[in-house]
Design an enzyme around this catalytic site. Structure first.
Site, PDB file in Angstrom:
ATOM      1  N   GLY A  62       0.524   5.828   1.044  1.00 47.08           N
ATOM      2  CA  GLY A  62      -0.195   7.125   1.208  1.00 47.08           C
ATOM      3  C   GLY A  62       0.464   8.154   1.095  1.00 47.08           C
ATOM      4  O   GLY A  62       1.481   8.242   0.385  1.00 47.08           O
ATOM      5  N   GLY A  63      -0.051   9.540   1.527  1.00 44.83           N
ATOM      6  CA  GLY A  63       0.613  10.707   1.607  1.00 44.83           C
ATOM      7  C   GLY A  63       1.960  10.485   2.204  1.00 44.83           C
ATOM      8  O   GLY A  63       2.976  11.198   2.044  1.00 44.83           O
ATOM      9  N   TYR A  64       2.183   9.675   3.413  1.00 43.14           N
ATOM     10  CA  TYR A  64       3.398   9.728   4.111  1.00 43.14           C
ATOM     11  C   TYR A  64       4.657   8.991   3.295  1.00 43.14           C
ATOM     12  O   TYR A  64       5.681   9.034   3.445  1.00 43.14           O
ATOM     13  CB  TYR A  64       3.134   8.848   5.328  1.00 43.14           C
ATOM     14  CG  TYR A  64       4.440   8.724   6.214  1.00 43.14           C
ATOM     15  CD1 TYR A  64       4.643   9.825   7.277  1.00 43.14           C
ATOM     16  CD2 TYR A  64       5.070   7.607   6.128  1.00 43.14           C
ATOM     17  CE1 TYR A  64       5.808   9.477   7.989  1.00 43.14           C
ATOM     18  CE2 TYR A  64       6.040   7.506   7.209  1.00 43.14           C
ATOM     19  CZ  TYR A  64       6.607   8.474   8.023  1.00 43.14           C
ATOM     20  OH  TYR A  64       7.560   8.263   8.893  1.00 43.14           O
ATOM     21  N   GLY A  65       3.992   7.775   2.560  1.00 49.46           N
ATOM     22  CA  GLY A  65       4.949   7.006   1.700  1.00 49.46           C
ATOM     23  C   GLY A  65       4.483   5.629   1.692  1.00 49.46           C
ATOM     24  O   GLY A  65       3.255   5.462   1.700  1.00 49.46           O
TER      25      GLY A  65
ATOM     26  N   GLY B 227       0.770  -1.157  -0.300  1.00 49.25           N
ATOM     27  CA  GLY B 227      -0.162   0.056  -0.072  1.00 49.25           C
ATOM     28  C   GLY B 227       0.790   1.057   0.038  1.00 49.25           C
ATOM     29  O   GLY B 227       2.142   1.159   0.081  1.00 49.25           O
TER      30      GLY B 227
ATOM     31  N   VAL C  84       4.004   1.361   2.005  1.00 50.38           N
ATOM     32  CA  VAL C  84       3.874   0.430   3.079  1.00 50.38           C
ATOM     33  C   VAL C  84       4.306  -0.872   2.870  1.00 50.38           C
ATOM     34  O   VAL C  84       3.777  -1.685   1.708  1.00 50.38           O
ATOM     35  CB  VAL C  84       2.465   0.430   3.870  1.00 50.38           C
ATOM     36  CG1 VAL C  84       2.197  -0.538   5.171  1.00 50.38           C
ATOM     37  CG2 VAL C  84       1.757   1.727   4.244  1.00 50.38           C
TER      38      VAL C  84
ATOM     39  N   LYS D  38       5.871   1.227   7.763  1.00 48.31           N
ATOM     40  CA  LYS D  38       5.521   2.443   6.888  1.00 48.31           C
ATOM     41  C   LYS D  38       6.771   3.299   6.605  1.00 48.31           C
ATOM     42  O   LYS D  38       7.448   3.793   7.599  1.00 48.31           O
ATOM     43  CB  LYS D  38       4.499   3.155   7.576  1.00 48.31           C
ATOM     44  CG  LYS D  38       3.749   4.237   7.012  1.00 48.31           C
ATOM     45  CD  LYS D  38       2.625   4.737   7.686  1.00 48.31           C
ATOM     46  CE  LYS D  38       2.707   5.254   8.836  1.00 48.31           C
ATOM     47  NZ  LYS D  38       1.531   5.749   9.537  1.00 48.31           N
TER      48      LYS D  38
ATOM     49  N   ASP E  36      -8.856  10.949  13.088  1.00 47.30           N
ATOM     50  CA  ASP E  36      -9.296  10.621  11.674  1.00 47.30           C
ATOM     51  C   ASP E  36      -9.738   9.284  11.859  1.00 47.30           C
ATOM     52  O   ASP E  36      -9.251   8.256  11.073  1.00 47.30           O
ATOM     53  CB  ASP E  36      -7.938  10.453  10.963  1.00 47.30           C
ATOM     54  CG  ASP E  36      -8.069  10.375   9.440  1.00 47.30           C
ATOM     55  OD1 ASP E  36      -9.334  10.842   8.935  1.00 47.30           O
ATOM     56  OD2 ASP E  36      -7.294  10.054   8.711  1.00 47.30           O
TER      57      ASP E  36
END
Length: 950
Positions: free
Chosen positions: A636-639, A634, A641, A655, A751
């Protein structure tokens, strides 16, 4: 602190010096700033010294200045910072369908005085639309639909004399529709506008009579699904240019004004689901009318109006529940283009006669729930026309078996036919196109708000749409091999919805340039569908996995000029950088708290951790097979996974921060110290972290059954019955209660959503993703004043308005999750909010609160789902508008436990231990999708707080 400020000043001086000295390009400075502000920008955005070369995908120039930024559906995330307002020559700005572009639209938008098209469709923007929007005097198109804008419609929009297209559909706008007076402008001043699309909001008050005048050139008026009340103003009849009028799903009352039939150019008239009274409106003379829907109003009891048979262009007549009575005239069914008649739930009586040459296009006559006594029909029409007379006198006699006495469900299964090619199969995730080419298509759904036809089975209609799309792409020079149309249907808003798949030509998938070109071509301003569709439409694309973009080289001119500039300022920059480095040298340890920390020797600066261990980069590299693609589960905005495996066999989820998203060492230390103190069976556990070789990684326990959302949607293959959903709710509630009441310090998650609730091998719920979490300090035990962040649909409205984050903000989000659990619907879907949908549908005087239409059928209604009404009551208490009306998470837990006891289960046992036999399917190594909803990813606006300095 002083060093940091000096460094910032020096870096600013360098940037300003370069921008002033560079004679070739000033816009490149702002493009680079945008690259730093946003995540997931195109890989081709290199460090070219020329903003007008091909390195900057989505950027177009005229005379050496940036005039167009079109980055639709690029998975961008971030906010609209001040840098974008520096492109003073910008004419077109399109950032549509980037759901993780969040924040407000600031007043600085007025700097773009040459802007003609502002298109921000389907993003995550919030807050009011600024009055400064009225200063964009060149604007011809304003499309802000499908966001979460709040507040009133700015009256200043009335100053936009050149505006043609105004689309604010699908937001949370409130207040009245502004009209002009002596001191303020209003929408009535937009004499050149052809489109007022203001539906699916929360607009209130009356439709002001002053909104309409004879100088207007409007063709589309969409005010549907608001909270408008009062009468329809007679001045509406002054706008004779109108082609589509949608006033449905409001609270309009009183008589329909006689002037309505002045709208002789109107093809679609939608007045349904209001509280209109008086005589049925006389539409005589509206000879272009195709589609009329007056359903669900309280008109005076009267026979079928005589104008039915005089309007020869009619394809659809819908007058469900409008107090029609008497016998239907035979001429009604002779209208030459008539396709559908829905006069159900009225008081029509006598005999139904469809023998006198009915329309050859007639497909459906729905007269159920009337008082019809007889039926005459010729045999040759029996198979071509569906007649529904259920619950009429003719069908109430015992032993009646005629098929017209049963309800009928019309299922359309059209898809684009194959082009005479043989059977074939495709490997991996490639799809076979109608031309028998294997490719990865660009998918989406197209919505037509007012098509003139009812029939969904006429292949000629879809062929014309297919040909129009292909002609559009050919004219634009786009490499599209073919388009596949699938699954045409009418949704709850009576929009025509068609799924589309676009297949690339000559390659297996589109690159970013191709998707950008497709998105631009599919804009409502560029693509005009064929006759009959009415070009009030919007296209919602799915996310797309891109091919890596080609890395373009800078132009020779850019290199030469850049080199010359570099030589001129090199000495000065070296002096500045040398000074900066010297000043930074001494306090290095303070700026990077791990800089002198050797995790193997336990030297100074070690963070105070409880149970979490540190990993070296080499260790995690080994556990993930060198971070291989197959281990990527996966992003996301962080990086990214990655899935990994420790030497003892334990599975882990890593992550890994991507370049540019890493936070400072101090912030990273604080985050892992916070997470290391969180230990609960209903909270995803932090195993460790890596702060090595410039990397920042968090290591979590791996949760095999993915997200709650995946199970509710059916994606995981796990069927959740009522009991299992109740147990999951209790587990997630206990996890949040722990964060609020027992974590040290208390933590507000900020969130809470179904993608941040994971299910382990026993389907025990675990709360995940603390990228936006806020601890409550001793000084702030009641709330934290902070910048608004979160996910639209789940966000506490009180937090949004006051910026004061409290534990009750998590309660609100959890209430939305509870409604999602029983409906399996997204919180916001096609502009409809799940909270409002449930409130409007429920009736506490009926079984299951009369919610069967909105409940997920997979819950099972063969037996009464005990406790469901109390579950709904609790969910609605959680989503009260103000926090003091909501329960605490401790109270939520107690009520859920009480519901479980009501149905004979022990909440202390059942919520923490179950076996795989309690659900369909077996526990599996879940393949987390590469999407914004991935495991532990920052999704749908849920970006790490470090990206937003507060």
């Amino acid at each position: 602190m002083m060093c940091s400020k000096i460094g910032q000043i020096l870096l600013s001086v360098i940037c300003i010096t370069i921008s002033l000295i560079s004679a070739q390009d000033g816009d490149v400075v702002f493009l680079r700033a945008l690259k730093d502000d946003w995540k997931n920008t195109p890989p081709s955005w290199d460090h070219s010294s020329d903003s007008c070369d091909s390195s900057w995908e989505g950027i177009s120039c005229t005379n050496g200045r940036v005039t167009r930024i079109t980055l639709a559906n690029m998975q961008l995330s971030g906010e609209l910072s001040g840098h974008i307002w520096q492109f003073t020559e910008l004419q077109i700005l399109d950032l549509s369908y980037n759901k993780e572009l969040i924040g407000s639209l600031p007043p600085e938008v007025q700097n773009l005085r040459k802007l003609t098209e502002l298109t921000l469709v389907g993003c995550g923007f919030t807050g009011p639309i600024p009055d400064a929007i009225g200063n964009l005097e060149s604007l011809t198109s304003l499309s802000l639909n499908s966001n979460s804008f709040t507040g009133s419609i700015p009256a200043s929009i009335g100053k936009l004399k050149n505006l043609d297209w105004l689309d604010l559909t699908g937001n949370k706008l409130t207040g009245s529709i502004p009209v002009s007076n002596e001191s303020t402008p209003g929408l009535d001043m937009l004499s050149n506008a052809k489109h007022f699309h203001l539906g699916d909001n929360q607009l209130s008050g009356e439709i002001p009579p002053g909104l309409f005048n004879s100088t207007m050139t409007l063709i589309h008026l969409l005010l549907d699904n608001n909270k408008l009340r009062g009468t329809i103003p007679s001045t509406l009849g002054l706008v004779t240019s109108l082609q589509v009028v949608r006033l449905d799903r409001n609270s309009l009352s009183g008589n329909v004004p006689p002037s309505i039939n002045n709208l002789v150019n109107t093809s679609g008239m939608f007045l349904s689901n209001n509280q209109l009274t008086g005589p049925i409106p006389d539409l005589t003379g509206m000879n272009l009318l195709n589609y009329v829907d007056l359903s669900n109003n309280s008109f005076d009891p009267s026979p079928a109006p005589s104008w039915f048979s005089t309007l020869l262009a009619l394809t659809t007549i819908k007058m469900h529940n409008t107090n029609l009575r008497g016998e239907l005239p035979r001429d009604l069914f002779r209208i030459p283009q008539l396709q559908k008649v829905d006069l159900s739930s009225n008081m029509i009586n006598g005999s139904l006669d469809i023998t006198s040459n009915p329309s050859t296009q007639l497909q459906l006559v729905d007269l159920q729930h009337n008082q019809i006594e007889g039926f005459i029909q010729r045999d040759q029409y029996e198979d071509s026309i569906v007649i529904i007379l259920a619950d009429n006198l003719i069908c109430r006699e015992s032993g009646v078996t005629d098929r017209y006495c049963s309800s009928h469900t019309n299922i359309t299964t059209y898809s684009t036919p194959w082009n005479n090619c043989g059977p074939a199969s495709c490997v991996s995730n490639l799809v076979l196109s109608p031309n028998c080419q294997c490719a990865y298509p660009y998918k989406g759904s197209i919505y037509f708000k007012a098509p003139s036809f009812s029939s969904l089975e006429n292949s000629t209609i879809y062929l014309s749409l297919h040909n129009s799309l292909m002609a559009l792409f050919q004219d634009a020079g786009l490499s599209v091999d073919t388009v596949s149309l699938k699954n045409p249907r009418r949704n709850a808003d009576d929009y025509l919805v068609i799924d589309l798949e676009f297949f690339p030509s000559g390659v297996p998938r589109f690159n970013r340039t191709g998707i950008l070109a497709l998105g631009f071509a599919l804009s409502p301003l560029k693509f005009i569908p064929p006759e009959g569709f009415n070009y009030i439409y919007f296209f919602i694309p799915e996310s797309y996995e891109f091919l890596p973009g080609t890395k373009h080289k800078s132009s020779n001119t850019g290199i030469i000029v850049g080199s010359a500039v570099g030589c001129c300022v090199l000495v000065g920059i070296l002096v500045l950088v040398g000074t900066y480095c010297f000043l930074r040298k001494k306090p290095a340890q303070q700026a990077q708290p791990f800089a002198l920390w050797d995790p193997t020797s336990g030297s100074g600066g070690v963070p105070q951790l409880k149970g979490a261990r540190s990993f070296t980069f080499e260790e995690l590299q080994k556990y993930t097979n060198n971070f291989s693609e197959i281990n990527n589960i996966g992003r996301g905005g962080y990086g990214m996974v990655y899935k990994g495996s420790l030497p003892n066999g334990q599975l882990i989820a890593i992550k890994r921060a991507q370049d540019g998203s890493s936070q400072g060492g101090l912030e990273f230390k604080n985050e892992i110290e916070l997470l290391s103190r969180v230990h609960h069976k209903n909270v995803v556990g932090l195993i460790g972290f890596c702060f090595d070789k410039g990397e920042q990684m968090l290591v979590y326990e791996y949760i095999v059954n993915g997200t709650l959302k995946d199970s509710l949607s059916g994606r995981s293959g796990i069927r959740l019955d009522w009991i299992r959903r109740l147990k999951i709710s209790l587990g997630a509630a206990r996890g949040l209660q722990y964060l609020h009441d027992h974590a040290d310090p208390p933590i507000i998650h900020r969130d809470v959503k179904s993608t941040n609730i994971l299910l382990d091998e026993r389907l025990v719920a675990k709360v995940a993703d603390f990228g936006l979490s806020k601890p409550l300090s001793d000084a702030n035990r009641t709330h934290v004043t902070t910048q608004v962040k979160g996910t639209m649909g789940y966000m506490d409205p009180e937090y949004y308005m006051t910026q004061q984050l409290t534990e009750k903000s998590d309660t609100y989000s959890f209430g939305v999750v509870m409604l999602e659990i029983i409906t399996a619907r997204k919180p916001i879907e096609k502009g409809r909010y799940i909270v409002r949908e449930v409130k409007e549908a429920m009736n506490k005087n009926k079984e299951l609160y009369d919610l069967k239409e909105v409940l997920d059928p997979a819950i099972g209604f063969s037996s009464q789902p005990n406790g469901l009404e109390r579950f709904v009551d609790l969910a609605l208490r959680c989503v009260e508008d103000t926090g003091n009306q909501r329960p605490t998470m401790s109270e939520v837990v107690k009520e859920l436990e009480s519901i479980m006891e009501l149905i004979g289960l022990n909440p202390r046992i059942e919520s923490s231990s179950s076996t795989s036999a309690s659900y369909e399917g077996t526990s599996k190594d879940y393949n987390y999708p590469d999407s914004s909803d991935s495991l532990l990813s920052y999704s749908e606006g849920s970006l790490p707080s470090k990206l937003y300095p507060e």
